[in-house]
Design a protein around this motif. Structure first.
Motif, PDB file in Angstrom:
ATOM      1  N   ILE A   8       0.850  -1.197   0.000  1.00  0.00           N
ATOM      2  CA  ILE A   8       0.000   0.000   0.000  1.00  0.00           C
ATOM      3  C   ILE A   8       0.882   1.242   0.000  1.00  0.00           C
ATOM      4  N   PRO A   9       0.840   2.068  -1.043  1.00  0.00           N
ATOM      5  CA  PRO A   9       1.657   3.287  -1.076  1.00  0.00           C
ATOM      6  C   PRO A   9       1.234   4.254   0.034  1.00  0.00           C
ATOM      7  N   HIS A  10       2.198   4.767   0.752  1.00  0.00           N
ATOM      8  CA  HIS A  10       1.879   5.742   1.818  1.00  0.00           C
ATOM      9  C   HIS A  10       3.105   6.613   2.092  1.00  0.00           C
ATOM     10  N   HIS A  11       3.596   7.276   1.062  1.00  0.00           N
ATOM     11  CA  HIS A  11       4.790   8.107   1.217  1.00  0.00           C
ATOM     12  C   HIS A  11       4.588   9.242   2.197  1.00  0.00           C
ATOM     13  N   ASP A  12       3.330   9.618   2.462  1.00  0.00           N
ATOM     14  CA  ASP A  12       3.039  10.730   3.360  1.00  0.00           C
ATOM     15  C   ASP A  12       2.823  10.287   4.807  1.00  0.00           C
ATOM     16  N   ILE A  13       2.919   8.974   5.068  1.00  0.00           N
ATOM     17  CA  ILE A  13       2.632   8.449   6.407  1.00  0.00           C
ATOM     18  C   ILE A  13       3.849   7.677   6.908  1.00  0.00           C
ATOM     19  N   PRO A  14       4.392   8.012   8.060  1.00  0.00           N
ATOM     20  CA  PRO A  14       5.526   7.247   8.601  1.00  0.00           C
ATOM     21  C   PRO A  14       5.149   5.787   8.795  1.00  0.00           C
ATOM     22  N   GLN A  15       6.112   4.905   8.555  1.00  0.00           N
ATOM     23  CA  GLN A  15       5.834   3.472   8.653  1.00  0.00           C
ATOM     24  C   GLN A  15       5.406   3.067  10.057  1.00  0.00           C
ATOM     25  N   ALA A  16       5.898   3.771  11.054  1.00  0.00           N
ATOM     26  CA  ALA A  16       5.499   3.443  12.429  1.00  0.00           C
ATOM     27  C   ALA A  16       3.990   3.583  12.602  1.00  0.00           C
ATOM     28  N   TYR A  17       3.395   4.586  11.953  1.00  0.00           N
ATOM     29  CA  TYR A  17       1.949   4.793  12.044  1.00  0.00           C
ATOM     30  C   TYR A  17       1.195   3.793  11.163  1.00  0.00           C
ATOM     31  N   SER A  18       1.669   3.596   9.927  1.00  0.00           N
ATOM     32  CA  SER A  18       0.943   2.730   8.994  1.00  0.00           C
ATOM     33  C   SER A  18       0.943   1.278   9.466  1.00  0.00           C
ATOM     34  N   SER A  19       2.086   0.793   9.960  1.00  0.00           N
ATOM     35  CA  SER A  19       2.154  -0.610  10.372  1.00  0.00           C
ATOM     36  C   SER A  19       1.249  -0.884  11.571  1.00  0.00           C
ATOM     37  N   LEU A  20       1.156   0.056  12.485  1.00  0.00           N
ATOM     38  CA  LEU A  20       0.277  -0.134  13.641  1.00  0.00           C
ATOM     39  C   LEU A  20      -1.187  -0.099  13.215  1.00  0.00           C
ATOM     40  N   PHE A  21      -1.526   0.815  12.298  1.00  0.00           N
ATOM     41  CA  PHE A  21      -2.895   0.887  11.800  1.00  0.00           C
ATOM     42  C   PHE A  21      -3.285  -0.424  11.117  1.00  0.00           C
ATOM     43  N   ILE A  22      -2.406  -0.948  10.274  1.00  0.00           N
ATOM     44  CA  ILE A  22      -2.693  -2.190   9.555  1.00  0.00           C
ATOM     45  C   ILE A  22      -2.818  -3.353  10.534  1.00  0.00           C
ATOM     46  N   HIS A  23      -1.947  -3.386  11.527  1.00  0.00           N
ATOM     47  CA  HIS A  23      -2.024  -4.456  12.533  1.00  0.00           C
ATOM     48  C   HIS A  23      -3.359  -4.391  13.257  1.00  0.00           C
TER      49      HIS A  23
END
Length: 888
Positions: free
Chosen positions: A659-674
């Motif tokens: 999922i492209p998310h260049h505007d979202i830090p991975q720390a936030y995206s990975s927790l959201f997905i989890h």
């Protein structure tokens, strides 16, 4: 890896949108939604996505096709890998394609490796019959073939249907459902054939030069391989749809204009044409041109360090028994004896003589300047150093010059040169008539190279000696060759005109089209006005006369008004620095996706989903392949087969990567997905293995959920910046202005209706239909006395079109208008059914903001459907109405 140009990116984005829509709406409905045109199903392949991208010669179709494989895998097949049948028109192109794809350093191969993580296998027919099941299941496999190699009636094609022991393991452990789709012999046994292997894999099919593959035989050849999707790439798609005559038009999803290639610096345009009746004079002109270009190239190298050695492609005549012709030997002798060209600068390239075989024409040590051929160079031959076509065959009767034209269009290194002479292509031809030669070249550009009719007329320049028609004529020296036309009443009798006038115009009684073949005189104009039965027709005759004398679609505009139109943009002042107002200014504020709701509802990720269409492919008694679609298949999430070996963390990592998310830090995206995954596991009593089986559908659902939160954040930040307590310092400034310049105006298609606009900025009007409410809006604008000129604004052209930033993207209004008093009017047409939706409200708000911050210099209006009085009211604000206005 080569970067995509804007027009290439736009074409591939159209493909993405379409394939995304197919999953939701089906192939036909998705096409209508994307193009507003009907979908034309091919026989035996009716339910498939079968679409075409139309790219003129020199536009990089092949590079785009490799990107299309990844797009289809991701957006339609929902897979990490794909099996692709890459179909080419000839063995020469086959060899060239295989050579490029097997070289991991080649930019084409790099596109595939980047998309599929390097897990790519490229094979030909022989290698495909030995490919392992593990390779098919674990890698992206590209099988490069000619369409002929798949036909049962071809000896080579039988290999695809013959049983091969090396393929036996592909058929072990198949489910009854999979076995049902396999082709069988008369005795009911299953041949272990490549055809059956591909039927199991539902390959993606890429068709290069697809205009060669639109026959019933081609469809019959493709259907047995059970393709999942067919994507065509060609400059000249089949456009006539007459199934009763076995003519099947391609579904052109997106088409690119040759002018777009010119603006992107991909091609050398326009083509400068020079004719002469003496063949040695023609060669002499070409030799002189080559020397001038080489001198310019040497200066270019001193300035930019780019090496160019301009080449001449010389077309000789065929050898004919009992006749004296200008053969390759005669032309070569003339070069050596009459023009003192050394032998090592000349090569002959014909079917029998392969003088450029295995020669690197780009190498500095290469001495070649002249390549003599007859009909055509080897298929797939490509050298951007070729600048000049010189034909000693009369181009009125020889159409083989068309392929040579394509050879000289490609721009070296696809970038503009400092010397304008190196930005053009050149043609020299034996012909008693420049107009006839230009017509022949124009037709070749349209029929073989993918130009549109209007472009072909616009991009062939005269390099003739001074003409009696003078500098204002479209037939004169150094101007754009053009054949103007108007429409008058149909059914008129041509034989009532004087013979002299009939020589300068053509007339189509069925349509009323009146076309000038050469400039009209005052006598011709008077004769035509007397011939026409009513005042509107006589006005059209006057317009045709004006067009013949250099006043094109903009003949109503004074010459002073033809300077580029400059439109100030909405800017933001940060401290003392003024910047163009863009999304980055309100998206800079951090937002924490992990704090947003990650719950996927039943509507966002349904437990029951559409899972395709089941069908049968069979051969009728007459031997024709037919496909019958039997049933719509749905699957229940909890009952699906599982995909083992996954953990919640591993699946979350996979989704985060997909999922492209260049505007979202991975720390936030990975927790959201989890959080989204654990929510599904707990609320629906599912296992990780069950979710993994649906990981592509899950990816799309999570991506959509993130987009909802992203848009909500962007809207809040946008509104706070524009209207909040600490609103930004926005202003309208000429420091950042869009200049509408004809050289940069590159529509993908053109207005070609009978109504002649008088005030459009340019001779061509881009991307305007010949009827409908947007056309009506343009006609109203064109008729208003206070309008000096206007331009049809093109979408997704941030460097050459006017735009305003919204919370989601750049907004490109439909029309930009310059009024007589110097004010700029921005018009966005909206149908009454869309005028009050949220998107339109936001566009009106930002348009009104532009008008407010411009201190009266800019105006904005969005009429509610055909409310043309709204446009008039905005124009007349603070200005009294004129005494009389023309009603369109």
């Amino acid at each position: 890896m080569l970067e995509l140009r804007d027009y290439q990116q736009q074409s591939l984005e159209a493909l993405e949108r379409y394939l995304d829509g197919v999953s939701q709406h089906g192939a036909q409905r998705a096409f209508v939604l994307e193009t507003n045109r009907p979908y034309l199903p091919a026989p035996g392949l009716a339910a498939l996505p079968y679409v075409c991208l139309r790219i003129p010669t020199g536009g990089g179709k092949t590079l785009m096709a490799y990107h299309a494989i990844g797009i289809a895998a991701r957006h339609y097949m929902h897979a990490d890998r794909a099996v692709c049948l890459w179909l080419v028109p000839s063995n020469a192109i086959l060899e060239q394609t295989l050579l490029a794809l097997r070289n991991r350093e080649h930019s084409y191969r790099q596109v595939l490796d980047a998309r599929f993580g390097g897990n790519v296998r490229v094979v030909d027919m022989t290698e495909a019959r030995d490919v392992s099941r593990g390779t098919m299941e674990g890698e992206t496999v590209v099988i490069v073939l000619t369409l002929q190699a798949l036909r049962r009636d071809e000896t080579a094609g039988l290999k695809a249907y013959e049983s091969s022991g090396a393929l036996h393991h592909h058929f072990s452990g198949l489910s009854p459902g999979s076995e049902r789709h396999l082709e069988r012999r008369e005795d009911g046994s299953v041949p272990y054939s490549l055809c059956n292997v591909l039927r199991l894999r539902c390959p993606l099919v890429i068709v290069d030069e697809a205009h060669n593959a639109r026959t019933p035989l081609s469809f019959d050849t493709l259907a047995p391989f059970n393709p999942s999707c067919i994507i065509e790439f060609t400059a000249t798609p089949q456009t006539e749809h007459r199934p009763d005559r076995e003519l099947f038009a391609s579904n052109v999803l997106h088409h690119v204009s040759a002018r777009a290639l010119k603006v992107a610096e991909m091609v050398k345009l326009p083509i400068r044409l020079r004719t002469h009746t003496d063949w040695k004079e023609v060669i002499g002109l070409a030799v002189a041109c080559q020397r001038e270009l080489e001198a310019a190239a040497q200066e270019e190298e001193r300035a930019t360090r780019e090496y160019i050695r301009p080449l001449v492609l010389l077309q000789a005549q065929s050898r004919r028994s009992g006749q004296t012709t200008l053969t390759t030997d005669v032309v070569k002798e003339a070069l050596i004896r009459d023009f003192r060209i050394s032998d090592d600068q000349i090569a002959v390239a014909t079917g029998d003589t392969r003088g450029i075989e295995n020669i690197d024409l780009f190498a500095r040590e290469c001495r070649l300047r002249f390549i003599i051929t007859v009909q055509a160079l080897k298929e797939g031959w490509d050298c951007s150093f070729a600048y000049i076509v010189c034909s000693v065959a009369d181009v009125r009767s020889s159409r083989s010059v068309e392929q040579l034209l394509g050879r000289v269009l490609r721009m070296p290194k696809a970038r503009r040169k400092q010397h304008d002479a190196l930005y053009l292509a050149y043609a020299f031809a034996v012909s008693p008539s420049f107009v006839e030669a230009a017509n022949s070249i124009r037709d070749s550009l349209v029929e073989q190279l993918g130009f549109q009719q209007m472009e072909a007329a616009d991009l062939v320049q005269s390099a003739e000696e001074p003409s009696p028609f003078g500098p204002g004529s479209p037939f004169g020296p150094g101007t754009l060759f053009h054949r103007p036309f108007v429409h008058v009443s149909p059914g008129l009798q041509m034989d009532l005109l004087p013979e002299s006038t009939r020589q300068v115009v053509t007339y189509e009684p069925e349509t009323g089209k009146l076309e000038a073949t050469c400039p009209m005189t005052d006598v011709d104009r008077s004769a035509l006005e007397e011939w026409c039965p009513n005042p509107p027709d006589r006005v059209s005759v006057q317009r045709l006369y004006d067009l013949c004398h250099g006043q094109f679609a903009t003949y109503g505009i004074s010459g002073a008004a033809l300077t580029p139109l400059s439109v100030p943009m909405l800017c933001i002042r940060i401290g003392k620095q003024l910047e163009l107002f863009e999304a980055e200014h309100f998206l800079e504020h951090d937002w924490n996706l992990a704090e947003c709701d990650a719950t996927l509802s039943e509507s966002e990720f349904p437990s029951r989903r559409f899972a395709g269409t089941s069908g049968l492919i069979d051969v009728t008694e007459s031997g024709r392949v037919e496909m019958q679609f039997v049933e719509q298949v749905h699957e229940q999430l909890s009952l699906l087969a599982v995909e083992t070996g996954w953990t919640v963390s591993a699946l979350a990592v996979w989704l985060d990567r997909e999922i492209p998310h260049h505007d979202i830090p991975q720390a936030y995206s990975s927790l959201f997905i989890h959080n989204a995954l654990t929510g599904l596991l707990e609320s629906r009593s599912l296992s990780v293995d069950q979710l993994a089986r649906q990981k592509f559908r899950l990816r799309d659902a999570v991506r959509t959920k993130i987009d909802v939160h992203r848009k909500a954040h962007a809207l809040n930040a946008f509104q706070a910046m524009l209207y909040g307590e600490d609103r930004a310092d926005l202003e309208v400034s000429d420091e950042f202005a869009i200049r509408f310049d004809e050289d940069q105006y590159a529509p993908n298609w053109y207005y070609d209706g009978p109504y002649r606009f008088q005030r459009h900025c340019f001779r061509i009007i881009g991307e305007l239909a010949s009827d409908g409410e947007e056309f009506d809006c343009a006609a109203v604008i064109d008729s208003m006395p206070r309008v000096r000129r206007w331009v049809r604004n093109l979408e997704r052209r941030p460097q050459s079109s006017f735009w305003l930033q919204t919370s989601t993207d750049k907004f490109y209004p439909d029309f930009v208008v310059e009024l007589n008093d110097g004010r700029i009017l921005i018009v966005e047409y909206k149908g009454a059914d869309r005028w009050s939706n949220d998107d339109s409200k936001e566009k009106r708000a930002v348009g009104d903001l532009l008008a407010e911050r411009s201190a009266g210099r800019c105006l904005f209006v969005m009429p509610n459907g055909p409310d043309w009085n709204a446009i008039r009211a905005v124009i007349e604000r603070d200005h009294p109405p004129p005494a009389k206005e023309v009603t369109p």
